[in-house]
Scaffold this active site. Structure first.
Site, mmCIF file in Angstrom:
data_model
loop_
_atom_site.group_PDB
_atom_site.id
_atom_site.type_symbol
_atom_site.label_atom_id
_atom_site.label_comp_id
_atom_site.label_asym_id
_atom_site.label_seq_id
_atom_site.Cartn_x
_atom_site.Cartn_y
_atom_site.Cartn_z
ATOM 1 N N GLU A 156 40.812 42.397 24.316
ATOM 2 C CA GLU A 156 41.250 43.786 24.448
ATOM 3 C C GLU A 156 41.734 44.315 23.097
ATOM 4 O O GLU A 156 42.925 44.577 22.896
ATOM 5 C CB GLU A 156 42.308 43.895 25.545
ATOM 6 C CG GLU A 156 41.734 43.472 26.896
ATOM 7 C CD GLU A 156 42.671 43.646 28.073
ATOM 8 O OE1 GLU A 156 43.670 44.370 27.936
ATOM 9 O OE2 GLU A 156 42.389 43.073 29.134
ATOM 10 N N GLU A 173 40.174 40.557 32.712
ATOM 11 C CA GLU A 173 40.699 39.421 31.926
ATOM 12 C C GLU A 173 39.942 38.114 32.203
ATOM 13 O O GLU A 173 40.514 37.025 32.118
ATOM 14 C CB GLU A 173 42.201 39.222 32.155
ATOM 15 C CG GLU A 173 43.056 40.414 31.798
ATOM 16 C CD GLU A 173 43.315 41.317 33.000
ATOM 17 O OE1 GLU A 173 43.178 40.853 34.133
ATOM 18 O OE2 GLU A 173 43.632 42.503 32.788
ATOM 19 N N GLU A 230 36.054 43.740 33.013
ATOM 20 C CA GLU A 230 36.798 44.488 32.001
ATOM 21 C C GLU A 230 36.381 43.897 30.654
ATOM 22 O O GLU A 230 35.441 44.367 30.035
ATOM 23 C CB GLU A 230 38.284 44.360 32.229
ATOM 24 C CG GLU A 230 39.112 45.141 31.224
ATOM 25 C CD GLU A 230 40.611 44.950 31.435
ATOM 26 O OE1 GLU A 230 41.330 45.934 31.347
ATOM 27 O OE2 GLU A 230 41.060 43.796 31.659
ATOM 28 N N GLU A 250 42.730 51.866 30.323
ATOM 29 C CA GLU A 250 44.179 51.737 30.536
ATOM 30 C C GLU A 250 44.965 51.952 29.251
ATOM 31 O O GLU A 250 46.104 52.413 29.279
ATOM 32 C CB GLU A 250 44.513 50.376 31.140
ATOM 33 C CG GLU A 250 44.205 49.204 30.217
ATOM 34 C CD GLU A 250 44.413 47.832 30.873
ATOM 35 O OE1 GLU A 250 44.686 47.773 32.077
ATOM 36 O OE2 GLU A 250 44.275 46.821 30.152
ATOM 37 N N HIS A 297 42.674 44.043 45.717
ATOM 38 C CA HIS A 297 43.125 43.687 44.374
ATOM 39 C C HIS A 297 43.752 42.299 44.402
ATOM 40 O O HIS A 297 44.654 42.043 45.201
ATOM 41 C CB HIS A 297 44.147 44.705 43.847
ATOM 42 C CG HIS A 297 44.548 44.450 42.435
ATOM 43 N ND1 HIS A 297 45.854 44.362 42.024
ATOM 44 C CD2 HIS A 297 43.794 44.258 41.330
ATOM 45 C CE1 HIS A 297 45.892 44.131 40.714
ATOM 46 N NE2 HIS A 297 44.663 44.054 40.276
ATOM 47 N N HIS A 298 43.256 41.418 43.565
ATOM 48 C CA HIS A 298 43.806 40.068 43.411
ATOM 49 C C HIS A 298 44.268 39.869 41.977
ATOM 50 O O HIS A 298 43.492 39.478 41.120
ATOM 51 C CB HIS A 298 42.744 38.998 43.727
ATOM 52 C CG HIS A 298 42.356 38.895 45.165
ATOM 53 N ND1 HIS A 298 41.233 38.226 45.579
ATOM 54 C CD2 HIS A 298 42.955 39.371 46.290
ATOM 55 C CE1 HIS A 298 41.146 38.291 46.907
ATOM 56 N NE2 HIS A 298 42.176 38.985 47.359
ATOM 57 N N GLU A 299 45.521 40.166 41.711
ATOM 58 C CA GLU A 299 46.071 39.822 40.403
ATOM 59 C C GLU A 299 46.617 38.409 40.501
ATOM 60 O O GLU A 299 47.509 38.137 41.299
ATOM 61 C CB GLU A 299 47.176 40.801 39.991
ATOM 62 C CG GLU A 299 47.892 40.403 38.701
ATOM 63 C CD GLU A 299 46.929 40.188 37.533
ATOM 64 O OE1 GLU A 299 46.151 41.106 37.232
ATOM 65 O OE2 GLU A 299 46.936 39.078 36.945
#
Lengths: 692, 692
Positions: free
Chosen positions: B160, B472, B490, B496, B401-403
């Site tokens: 990033e 990520e 991503e 973001e 969503h799975h963080e």
């Protein structure tokens, strides 16, 4: 009540019987330490307490803010074990420490039992950082003499060592004699493992271990051989971190079992008492058992293999195992397993373990590979549906085997499906294995992540009503009280080594004083053919035991899951001796340790949980011995018939191991039996009350 | 055929169009190397080939045993993408190398396309060791001048970063300007990441990357700035090992996309062509989509949070989340999510992503903790059954969503149950996240284990018919061809960052030349309110874009899953501009790159896969520009109406970003439109064929 505040920086408690006195004090720098006395003599001299993390130093700069004390005397009933009821009787003192600025605080909770001490660190939510990267635990166990030590070398990955009987001063020499395991991480210097035992010149026995190891790495002990001192050495991960903690957190209990009678060490339930009560509501599905297994065939000289094929590395990358060439030496095949089921059914043995049933063994040794074993893929010659149905028809339970090749991450990934597969196929128990170097590669067998892993596996197993017999897992610390589906572990040098150099007779005179204090061991007794040359002239390994002694091990190595490890054909050669294995229970109402000396001998009597029958086991080391069996443990109101399985007069573990006799005598509470034991021998007795 | 054997130690092939010539030769020491020419000029000068492992050295001592060559010209149809049909046309040469003693052998397979080169190492079963501990890959990419480099810093954990436009000689200075990410492992020295781009003084463009990264770590590039050379730098695990390999094994393809026309770099499908065909038989459930989401609210100045409660570290260890104090700033609540569902239903947007719906965010930043997130436990204020039913009634799909907080081991453990939970609740797609330091702690985001992990997740997702949008994760290498349920990743600095300093306009003029060569990016375009001060005076971050340019990004950043990232309230402020987002497809029959220069501008036309409508997107960097749009891509048999969403004459990304105009013009195949673009601006055009 019990606690006596000596001054602002010193407090004490005594054990319920008054024999033990614990004293806690702070140095002028505010560093906590403790001492422990037994019958007015020092056991542990001033020994440091505390933890060091990257974020917070919890070793000094404290004062005692307050102490909380209480006395507890209660009993509880284990799901299985050596006793049907266990007394939990202690005086407790929680020493609450706080620093000057009220930025750091923690509690050290001490529980003083008649048979020893347990203490742990309790870290509440801090004003400051609440995620700690733990670097060290400074806990010391300092002694005042060059005591005898019974111990094994420090190692982050294995505890499969023979025991040294040494002293502080001779420890370096003792440790230098150990071979290194290839994939295990031995710790240099004079580091040893727990559980370990000390014996003072005064005849005091001290077992050092820990209880309720959960969310924390295992503790080794760094030994200062000059100052007779031991210090906690937490198993780090490969990044050098001991533990990643989040507040609030309680460490495991550090335990000292203390007595001047060696039998008390064996009888002590201190480690279990310090564990949390059973977390499984319905335990009706947890069933102690005996089993035979497709296992020992691979250790004998028959050259049989876990793998279905020898193609192995010559044809790696195979995904369709039907395309491999069968090696013809694969005992986990349908026909052979049926023989084991037949044998178990005939003799009332509950289960049949089958190792080598599933795909992946061709890659054995290839621990560098991320995905090796599949736990839902039987080999082509293992007809699982047919065997499942056959076993069910015969009233025998197949026992699952999950060898992970130490890839714990991959096991977590497969765990749900593997357990579902088991239940769908009528399996209720699994032997797990972690041979090799751990994946995740950041971890050791006993680092925090693996301790977490073990708890996850046992909890998940409980969800599925599955019982676990874990091999190469972090050594037990009494968690089987909380999760009684954790029937047994290996976590020591077991019976398998009888085929790889042998275990000396003293080995099993040592394990009950050390390894077994954490929980039962799947030692795999019952070896009737003790010479590997029987199978293959080229193989000269011999077990350090007589045949009769193997029967006694069912008493001296108590476990709710006991293997009859030998081949059915060997039991068929000695059917009268095998009768004892058929009879002996695996769950007990009561136990009486009659004689004991570490590394030398153990004599124990146990009452079957499900009948009025008593059993006695007696073993000795490489020296012949006459055990004195005092039958006063028998209820006064009857006479009894004792069937004695004993060494023949000319028996000897090395030269004449299979010489045994079976005799029957009448006994009553007053009887004192002088029972000869051969060198490396033993005796096993079944005692049945005479009907009027 | 194509291969010309020059002598025993040198072989060559040419590309189908003859422009590229690959030459492979051995040094006198038997070390293989290659060169690549384009239109008779050297592109890659003599560059080493080979692998080094602890067990085997595969770099020298070889001879060419044989070569196998073939020509391929075929087409295939992706499930989604920029083209409905992709041509796969190459000449192949497999160079089989063997050592003197026939103990070591391997193959280097080269595929030479008109648009570049791919090559990989193929390791067959060896006579010797078949498990390799890989320490190094010596592959070089050597150049003959101080070319321009477009690149980001080498890092084992994140990509990033903003892009540097520099040269070999100025690279050290360029890299010194980057801030370090706190938990990421930046590589010191002059190491950079792939995909990266070079441009020679002659105007040749060269993209260096890899294809089909599977079972192997990601490749960084060590740059020798004096010799204009780059060498493979495999991401190691924290034990310093690059990869644990079992024979047979094929490495990923090393790729060079080469052209003297920048548009060819964008149009190249070389990376996809080098990936395996689709492994999913029934792909009918894989559906490109647009979505809005409860996400941007947390990035604005509103101080909203993923966490339900601020108790966080003050009340750790909480297991019953209903006992936490709600913070009142938690947008993933039932009422708010219903508003998003209403908005999506009203505007024909397919899905609604909700971040912060599940337990665990109170521990955010506590990555040291092993078990943080639960993927089957909604927060108390998120009524999942009600929302599931409401969304279904409205014809909208909720997106999961799975963080994982980078705890990939824990995610593997939960994966089955998490995916079951999704399907039981009507979710078909999930955005995954790996923020923080990886657990297992032996790993980096792009080390071999994590590459394995990513493949496991995508395969398991396919089993459950679940689509993945991974954040990520290891940067893409075309695996979306093989697993088209991997809609996007991503793996670059995304939208973001517009709330965290902003992305300069040139950033999105760079990504299609680099990052996108591996696969689509979930860039999250559609930002209408570009100033964070709109929400909070104290927040001065501003996006490097005009509003019109945000519409163009849907064309220049093609992806089968596109977010309309802004808040519904901001779309309601500009409903005419939002119409373009509603109209724009996410799957294409054909694409025509009309203009392109890295870091400066891109103009592209695309044909909707499901209609005859064409769309054009044009963007520029911080400089105003007039794009020339040649409509000759339109079919000859009609006239068309083009609706142009463009920057107003006074628009400027910084001072006047929301100044846009919408106009309609007639166009036909001959039309050449001069389309002005504001500084940091862009234009988006929808072209509909006129009915007679």
């Amino acid at each position: 009540m019990i606690a006596v505040a000596l001054n602002m920086a010193a407090v004490s408690i005594t054990s319920p019987d008054g024999n033990l006195v614990l004293h806690v004090e702070l140095t002028p720098q505010g560093a906590p330490y403790y001492t422990l006395d037994y019958k007015n003599k020092p056991v542990v001299t001033a020994s440091a307490l505390g933890l060091k993390s990257e974020q917070l130093d919890l070793t000094n700069g404290f004062r005692i803010a307050s102490t909380d004390t209480m006395s507890v005397d209660r009993t509880w009933e284990p799901v299985w074990g050596e006793y049907s009821t266990i007394r939990d009787n202690f005086n407790e003192m929680a020493v609450n420490l706080i620093d000057k600025d009220h930025q750091r605080e923690f509690t050290i909770r001490f529980r003083l039992f008649n048979d020893g001490l347990g203490f742990r660190y309790e870290l509440p939510v801090q004003k400051g950082p609440n995620h700690l990267t733990l670097k060290d635990e400074v806990t010391e166990f300092n002694f005042n003499g060059d005591h005898k030590l019974y111990c094994i070398p420090g190692d982050y990955d294995t505890d499969e060592y023979l025991w040294s009987e040494t002293t502080f001063s001779k420890l370096p020499e003792a440790l230098s004699n150990y071979a290194r395991h290839s994939e295990a991480q031995r710790v240099n210097g004079t580091t040893i493992q727990t559980p370990m035992l000390l014996k003072t010149d005064d005849g005091l026995y001290i077992n050092v271990h820990e209880a309720a190891l959960d969310g924390y790495p295992a503790m080794l002990l760094d030994v200062d051989t000059e100052n007779y001192s031991m210090k906690s050495h937490l198993v780090p991960d490969r990044l050098g971190v001991s533990a990643y903690l989040q507040m609030p957190f309680n460490t495991p209990w550090r335990t000292l079992i203390v007595s001047d009678d060696a039998r008390d060490i064996l009888a002590s339930q201190l480690v279990l008492n310090l564990n949390e009560p059973c977390k499984i509501e319905d335990t009706s599905w947890i069933k102690p058992m005996k089993f035979v297994g497709v296992w020992w065939e691979m250790f004998t000289g028959y050259q049989k293999t876990w793998a279905y094929s020898d193609d192995g590395l010559a044809k790696p990358g195979i995904t369709d195992y039907t395309k491999l060439t069968p090696n013809g030496r694969h005992p986990a095949n349908t026909e052979n397993v049926k023989k084991y089921i037949d044998f178990a059914a005939k003799h009332g043995i509950d289960g049949v373990l089958v190792e080598g049933w599933n795909e992946g063994w061709e890659d054995w040794g290839g621990y560098r590979k991320n995905r090796q074993f599949r736990f839902d893929k039987p080999y082509p010659d293992f007809d699982l549906p047919a065997l499942r149905d056959y076993a069910k028809e015969k009233g025998v339970k197949l026992i699952m085997h999950h060898e992970t090749a130490a890839n714990a991450a991959d096991y977590e990934l497969q765990l749900d499906s593997a357990f579902r597969f088991m239940k769908n196929n009528n399996y209720d128990a699994v032997k797990t294995g972690y041979v090799g170097a751990i994946i995740p590669r950041s971890e050791h067998h006993t680092s925090q992540w693996m301790v977490d892993h073990a708890r996850h596996v046992i909890e998940k197993a409980a969800d599925y009503q599955i019982m676990i017999d874990s091999h190469e897992a972090p050594r037990p610390t009494g968690l089987c009280r909380t999760y009684p589906n954790w029937l047994a572990q290996e976590s020591a040098r077991g019976g398998e080594f009888e085929s790889m150099g042998g275990n000396p007779p003293s080995h099993t005179c040592m394990l009950p004083f050390t390894r077994l204090k954490g929980g039962p061991m799947d030692y795999t007794p019952g070896l009737f053919e003790t010479k590997m040359s029987y199978y293959n002239e080229g193989k000269d390994s011999q077990a350090g035991t007589t045949l009769a002694r193997q029967l006694a091990l069912y008493l001296t190595m108590p476990s709710p899951i006991q293997m009859a490890c030998d081949l059915p054909e060997n039991y068929d050669r000695f059917p009268d001796a095998f009768q004892f294995i058929k009879d002996v229970p695996v769950d007990w109402a009561d136990s009486k340790y009659l004689e004991a000396e570490p590394n030398q001998y153990i004599t124990v009597a146990r009452l079957d949980k499900n009948s009025d029958d008593w059993y006695v086991g007696a073993i000795t080391d490489e020296n012949a011995r006459t055990a004195t069996i005092d039958f006063s443990f028998l209820p006064k109101d009857g006479t009894y018939t004792a069937t004695i399985y004993e060494d023949a007069p000319d028996a000897h573990w090395k030269d004449n191991p299979q010489a045994y006799r079976i005799r029957t005598i009448k006994v009553k509470p007053g009887t004192k039996l002088k029972q000869p034991l051969a060198p490396g021998g033993g005796a096993a007795i079944r005692i049945v009350k005479n009907t009027k």
